[in-house]
Design an enzyme around this catalytic site. Structure first.
Site, PDB file in Angstrom:
ATOM      1  N   GLY A  73       0.411  -0.877   0.132  1.00  0.00           N
ATOM      2  CA  GLY A  73      -0.216   0.154  -0.713  1.00  0.00           C
ATOM      3  C   GLY A  73       0.706   1.409  -0.038  1.00  0.00           C
ATOM      4  O   GLY A  73       0.204   2.460   0.412  1.00  0.00           O
TER       5      GLY A  73
ATOM      6  N   TRP B   2       2.227   3.191  -2.457  1.00  0.00           N
ATOM      7  CA  TRP B   2       2.132   4.094  -3.222  1.00  0.00           C
ATOM      8  C   TRP B   2       0.650   4.300  -3.510  1.00  0.00           C
ATOM      9  O   TRP B   2       0.039   5.805  -3.747  1.00  0.00           O
ATOM     10  CB  TRP B   2       1.878   2.648  -5.021  1.00  0.00           C
ATOM     11  CG  TRP B   2       3.480   2.764  -5.473  1.00  0.00           C
ATOM     12  CD1 TRP B   2       4.237   3.157  -4.765  1.00  0.00           C
ATOM     13  CD2 TRP B   2       3.986   3.159  -6.664  1.00  0.00           C
ATOM     14  NE1 TRP B   2       5.642   2.978  -5.824  1.00  0.00           N
ATOM     15  CE2 TRP B   2       4.756   3.252  -6.744  1.00  0.00           C
ATOM     16  CE3 TRP B   2       3.035   3.719  -8.057  1.00  0.00           C
ATOM     17  CZ2 TRP B   2       5.696   2.851  -8.319  1.00  0.00           C
ATOM     18  CZ3 TRP B   2       3.748   3.608  -9.657  1.00  0.00           C
ATOM     19  CH2 TRP B   2       5.252   2.864  -9.028  1.00  0.00           C
TER      20      TRP B   2
ATOM     21  N   ASP C  80      -5.904  -5.039  -5.688  1.00  0.00           N
ATOM     22  CA  ASP C  80      -4.521  -6.794  -5.439  1.00  0.00           C
ATOM     23  C   ASP C  80      -5.712  -7.717  -5.190  1.00  0.00           C
ATOM     24  O   ASP C  80      -6.347  -7.738  -4.553  1.00  0.00           O
ATOM     25  CB  ASP C  80      -3.606  -5.834  -4.247  1.00  0.00           C
ATOM     26  CG  ASP C  80      -2.745  -6.762  -4.651  1.00  0.00           C
ATOM     27  OD1 ASP C  80      -2.526  -8.006  -4.443  1.00  0.00           O
ATOM     28  OD2 ASP C  80      -1.214  -5.974  -4.604  1.00  0.00           O
TER      29      ASP C  80
ATOM     30  N   ASP D 193      -8.551 -10.144  -8.596  1.00  0.00           N
ATOM     31  CA  ASP D 193      -7.539 -10.302  -9.663  1.00  0.00           C
ATOM     32  C   ASP D 193      -8.521  -9.012 -10.642  1.00  0.00           C
ATOM     33  O   ASP D 193      -9.887  -9.180 -10.982  1.00  0.00           O
ATOM     34  CB  ASP D 193      -7.305 -11.439 -10.233  1.00  0.00           C
ATOM     35  CG  ASP D 193      -6.837 -12.027 -11.843  1.00  0.00           C
ATOM     36  OD1 ASP D 193      -6.981 -10.949 -12.460  1.00  0.00           O
ATOM     37  OD2 ASP D 193      -6.013 -13.026 -11.643  1.00  0.00           O
TER      38      ASP D 193
ATOM     39  N   ASP E 251       2.916  -0.851  -9.283  1.00  0.00           N
ATOM     40  CA  ASP E 251       4.065  -1.409  -9.216  1.00  0.00           C
ATOM     41  C   ASP E 251       4.317  -2.465  -8.712  1.00  0.00           C
ATOM     42  O   ASP E 251       4.812  -2.933  -7.218  1.00  0.00           O
ATOM     43  CB  ASP E 251       4.686  -0.623  -7.437  1.00  0.00           C
ATOM     44  CG  ASP E 251       6.520  -0.969  -7.165  1.00  0.00           C
ATOM     45  OD1 ASP E 251       7.056  -0.860  -8.265  1.00  0.00           O
ATOM     46  OD2 ASP E 251       6.576  -0.173  -5.954  1.00  0.00           O
TER      47      ASP E 251
ATOM     48  N   LYS F 139       5.924  -0.698 -13.412  1.00  0.00           N
ATOM     49  CA  LYS F 139       7.203  -1.078 -12.756  1.00  0.00           C
ATOM     50  C   LYS F 139       7.960  -2.141 -13.931  1.00  0.00           C
ATOM     51  O   LYS F 139       7.018  -2.442 -14.419  1.00  0.00           O
ATOM     52  CB  LYS F 139       7.634  -1.227 -11.601  1.00  0.00           C
ATOM     53  CG  LYS F 139       8.545  -2.145 -11.502  1.00  0.00           C
ATOM     54  CD  LYS F 139       9.341  -2.505 -10.449  1.00  0.00           C
ATOM     55  CE  LYS F 139       8.402  -3.189  -9.305  1.00  0.00           C
ATOM     56  NZ  LYS F 139       7.922  -3.788  -7.391  1.00  0.00           N
TER      57      LYS F 139
END
Length: 207
Positions: free
Chosen positions: A60, A62, A80, A96, A121, A161
Site C-alpha cells: 500500500g 504507493w 490487489d 484479480d 508497481d 514497473k
C-alpha cells in the site's frame, strides 16, 4: 532480471537501507513509496481532483503517496489479489483485475467517472530462474497496459514497473502505440543491482 542476494545478505542490506529507515520514520508501508515520490516530483503526475487506480497495490505504499498528494481532493482506488490493511482515503478492491466480477466492482465504484492515472508497481513471485521471472514480469506489464488502455481517459497517464531484459523493447513499442510520449525513470530508491525501471506513458491516445 537479476537473482536476489542470499536471505542473510538481503536482510542485512534491508536493515541498513536508507529508504527502509525513512519509510519507518515517515510511516510508509514500504520503501517503494520513495520511488513514486521522486517520479511524481519530477513529472507532476498526481494532481488534486484526480481519480487514480493503483494496480497490485499491496502493501500500500504507493496508495499512501497518492492519497497524500491528492490532499483530500480526488480518489484512489487500489486493487490487489492480496489483502491490504485499510488506508484512510483509499478504496480497496480485493481480487484479480483480469476477472470480470472485479472489473464490475470497479466500474460501479467509478460510477462513470474517468480514470486520470493508472499506477502499477507489480512484480511476480521470484523463482530464481531468470528467463521465467522475466517472462512473468513482462506478462504483468502487458496486463497493466491492457487495463490502462481500457480504463484511462484520453490524455491520461500510466506508470508501470518494468524489468529490463527480454521483451523490454516490445513493451516500450506497445506503450508508444497507446501514449503520445513514453519515458523511462530510474528513481534513487531503485537498487543499483536491480534491473527494474519505470515506464511512464504520457497522454493516452484516443482509441
Amino acid at each position: 532480471m537479476k537473482r536476489r542476494p542470499t536471505s542473510k545478505a538481503w536482510l542485512q542490506e534491508h536493515v541498513n537501507d536508507e529508504f527502509v529507515k525513512r519509510a519507518q520514520r515517515d510511516g510508509y508501508r514500504a520503501r517503494a513509496a520513495y520511488k513514486l515520490l521522486e517520479i511524481d516530483d519530477k513529472d507532476q503526475l498526481i494532481k488534486p481532483g484526480m481519480t487514480i487506480v493503483d494496480l497490485g497495490s499491496a502493501p500500500g505504499s504507493w496508495s499512501q503517496v497518492a492519497v497524500q498528494r491528492l490532499a483530500g481532493q480526488g480518489r484512489v482506488i487500489a486493487l490487489d489479489i492480496l489483502e491490504m490493511p485499510p488506508i484512510p482515503g483509499v478504496e480497496f478492491i480485493q481480487g484479480d483485475f483480469r476477472e470480470e466480477e472485479i472489473l464490475l466492482v470497479l466500474e460501479k465504484s467509478l460510477n462513470g467517472k474517468p480514470v486520470d492515472l493508472v499506477i502499477a508497481d507489480m512484480a511476480p513471485n521470484i523463482s530464481g530462474i531468470s528467463d521465467v521471472d522475466q517472462a512473468r514480469a513482462a506478462y504483468l506489464v502487458e496486463l497493466a497496459l491492457e487495463f490502462s488502455r481500457e480504463w484511462l481517459k484520453p490524455g491520461g497517464n500510466f506508470l508501470v514497473k518494468v524489468f529490463v531484459g527480454s521483451g523490454f523493447d516490445e513493451i516500450v513499442m506497445a506503450m508508444r502505440d497507446s501514449f503520445e510520449k513514453v519515458v523511462t525513470r530510474k528513481p534513487k530508491a531503485s537498487r543499483d543491482r536491480s534491473s527494474e525501471v519505470y515506464l511512464l506513458g504520457l497522454k493516452r491516445r484516443n482509441a
